[in-house]
Design an enzyme around this catalytic site. Sequence first.
Site, PDB file in Angstrom:
ATOM      1  N   GLN A   1       2.919 -34.342 -37.247  1.00 22.84           N
ATOM      2  CA  GLN A   1       3.303 -33.350 -36.227  1.00 22.84           C
ATOM      3  C   GLN A   1       4.358 -33.937 -35.272  1.00 22.84           C
ATOM      4  O   GLN A   1       5.136 -34.764 -35.691  1.00 22.84           O
ATOM      5  CB  GLN A   1       2.081 -32.832 -35.467  1.00 22.84           C
ATOM      6  CG  GLN A   1       1.215 -31.861 -36.257  1.00 22.84           C
ATOM      7  CD  GLN A   1       0.211 -32.542 -37.148  1.00 22.84           C
ATOM      8  OE1 GLN A   1      -0.412 -33.507 -36.754  1.00 22.84           O
ATOM      9  NE2 GLN A   1       0.043 -32.046 -38.340  1.00 22.84           N
TER      10      GLN A   1
ATOM     11  N   GLY B   1       2.577 -32.381 -43.569  1.00 23.10           N
ATOM     12  CA  GLY B   1       3.076 -32.387 -44.936  1.00 23.10           C
ATOM     13  C   GLY B   1       4.509 -32.859 -45.020  1.00 23.10           C
ATOM     14  O   GLY B   1       5.317 -32.507 -44.171  1.00 23.10           O
ATOM     15  N   HIS B   2       4.768 -33.707 -45.974  1.00 27.15           N
ATOM     16  CA  HIS B   2       6.161 -34.044 -46.249  1.00 27.15           C
ATOM     17  C   HIS B   2       6.312 -34.431 -47.716  1.00 27.15           C
ATOM     18  O   HIS B   2       5.330 -34.703 -48.397  1.00 27.15           O
ATOM     19  CB  HIS B   2       6.695 -35.113 -45.307  1.00 27.15           C
ATOM     20  CG  HIS B   2       5.957 -36.402 -45.356  1.00 27.15           C
ATOM     21  ND1 HIS B   2       5.091 -36.793 -44.376  1.00 27.15           N
ATOM     22  CD2 HIS B   2       5.951 -37.380 -46.289  1.00 27.15           C
ATOM     23  CE1 HIS B   2       4.585 -37.959 -44.700  1.00 27.15           C
ATOM     24  NE2 HIS B   2       5.078 -38.343 -45.843  1.00 27.15           N
TER      25      HIS B   2
ATOM     26  N   GLY C   1       4.911 -23.186 -46.129  1.00 30.10           N
ATOM     27  CA  GLY C   1       6.064 -22.447 -46.654  1.00 30.10           C
ATOM     28  C   GLY C   1       6.703 -21.516 -45.631  1.00 30.10           C
ATOM     29  O   GLY C   1       7.638 -20.780 -45.954  1.00 30.10           O
TER      30      GLY C   1
ATOM     31  N   ASP D   1       8.119 -31.648 -38.107  1.00 31.89           N
ATOM     32  CA  ASP D   1       9.130 -31.317 -39.125  1.00 31.89           C
ATOM     33  C   ASP D   1      10.492 -31.963 -38.849  1.00 31.89           C
ATOM     34  O   ASP D   1      11.536 -31.396 -39.173  1.00 31.89           O
ATOM     35  CB  ASP D   1       9.311 -29.787 -39.255  1.00 31.89           C
ATOM     36  CG  ASP D   1       7.998 -29.078 -39.468  1.00 31.89           C
ATOM     37  OD1 ASP D   1       7.197 -29.601 -40.255  1.00 31.89           O
ATOM     38  OD2 ASP D   1       7.776 -28.017 -38.847  1.00 31.89           O
TER      39      ASP D   1
ATOM     40  N   LYS E   1      10.205 -36.847 -40.816  1.00 25.28           N
ATOM     41  CA  LYS E   1       9.610 -38.185 -40.643  1.00 25.28           C
ATOM     42  C   LYS E   1       9.371 -38.863 -41.988  1.00 25.28           C
ATOM     43  O   LYS E   1       9.441 -40.077 -42.090  1.00 25.28           O
ATOM     44  CB  LYS E   1       8.261 -38.063 -39.913  1.00 25.28           C
ATOM     45  CG  LYS E   1       8.391 -37.606 -38.476  1.00 25.28           C
ATOM     46  CD  LYS E   1       7.049 -37.544 -37.786  1.00 25.28           C
ATOM     47  CE  LYS E   1       6.162 -36.407 -38.245  1.00 25.28           C
ATOM     48  NZ  LYS E   1       6.668 -35.048 -37.929  1.00 25.28           N
TER      49      LYS E   1
END
Length: 423
Positions: A223, A40-41, A301, A13, A16
Amino acid sequence: MNTIALIGAQWGDEGKGKYIDILASSADYVVRATGGSNAGHTVVRGDKAYKLHLIPSGILYPDTVNIIGNGVVLDPQMVLAEMDELAAMGVKFDNLLIDLRAHIVLPYHKEFDELAEIAKGVNAIGTTKRGIGPCYADKCDRIGIRLVDLLDENTFAQKLKQNLQLKNKIITAVYGGKPLDYDEIYTEYCGYAKRLQPFARDTGALLYDAVKADKRVVFEGAQGTLLDLDSGTYPFVTSSHPITGGFCAGAGVGPTAIKECLGIAKSYTTRVGAGPFPTELDDEVGNHLRDVGHEYGVTTGRARRCGWLDTVILRLAVRINGLTALAINKLDPLTGLKTIKVAVGYELNGKILKDFPADISILERCTPIYEEFEGWTEDITACRRFEDLPKAAQRYVLAIEKLVDCPVTMIGVGPDKEQNIVR
Ligand code: IMP
């Protein structure tokens, strides 16, 4: 050689996505090699926000080849849902390739992820429940089902039958859960196989040729270093190797194929899930960072735990990834803090630790040794040159560079791709 790896230098987080997007804009190939739909991004383009989990970020550039390497654990349902969502936004997949050796996440992996976390009770890892650990466990146990197996109905039927017999015994007898239905999974996954077939390739061979031809290859990390199965805060880690070395095994390239390695760190630290976090702030500064930095997970979330920057962690990241440069992202959420602290070492029973310890119980008990820096109040989101930053912000960045012994070549001052300073 024209290759670069992009790595999360903390617990993931780090933002990236923004840097991958910057690098992807000039890439011939973008490669994902580790992890799965736990990542996720969001990539923002004008008024559109593209949510990416498994699909490499180069997908938004029509001429870039996007590879999901053999080291990724592929959840067909998730990847196809992601593709459908992106397709509805106008994204095309002509340049997407998935390695035949990638392991497939099956419903029993997700079931095991849930059940094992419940069984661990207070020692739960806080996984994303995407079946990542159980899928990698099967891979290591040599009972995994790979894309190449899924594409052959007979091989898939035989492997699934054999695995499910064993998994159902464990689900029912050990965890007291409900058995999963073979026919249902078989039919569902044969449908996925048909849709995935056009993308399946031996991508390692293709990448070898690309590197030889001096193509621009970007290895997209997921990650972060501290979640690495070997070097992270074990057992509070993910089950892959989100470090530079992970690209070699997970993309099928030799270490000499990766020329540069850019680490991404935030100007403070965050973590989701359980596990030790020495510089965690359980106070209004932590709340400020969470609110101003929008520290909530894209995939789950969940609210992220927030704390001061920790250079013990960053030194570990520089060392094990062989970082050639560091980007300090999200400098802007620090604006307005009177004093900014940075951990430079840990103290335990009067002893000073400079290196990240192997024993996480030490991390739980140690106290960070902080250096304090003067804050700034000026809005920095419009700064585009290092000299534009307030002097206090410049001092903060220069101190990090010195403490971790790695050049800071980029500084993020806002969520947009343009809100970035290149040094
Ligand atoms: P898993 O990867 O779902 O098995 O979760 C293991 C640990 O890694 C948990 O603490 C997760 O919160 C963490 N984790 C996994 N993926 C990410 C990520 O993309 N960002 C941050 N933490 C992650």
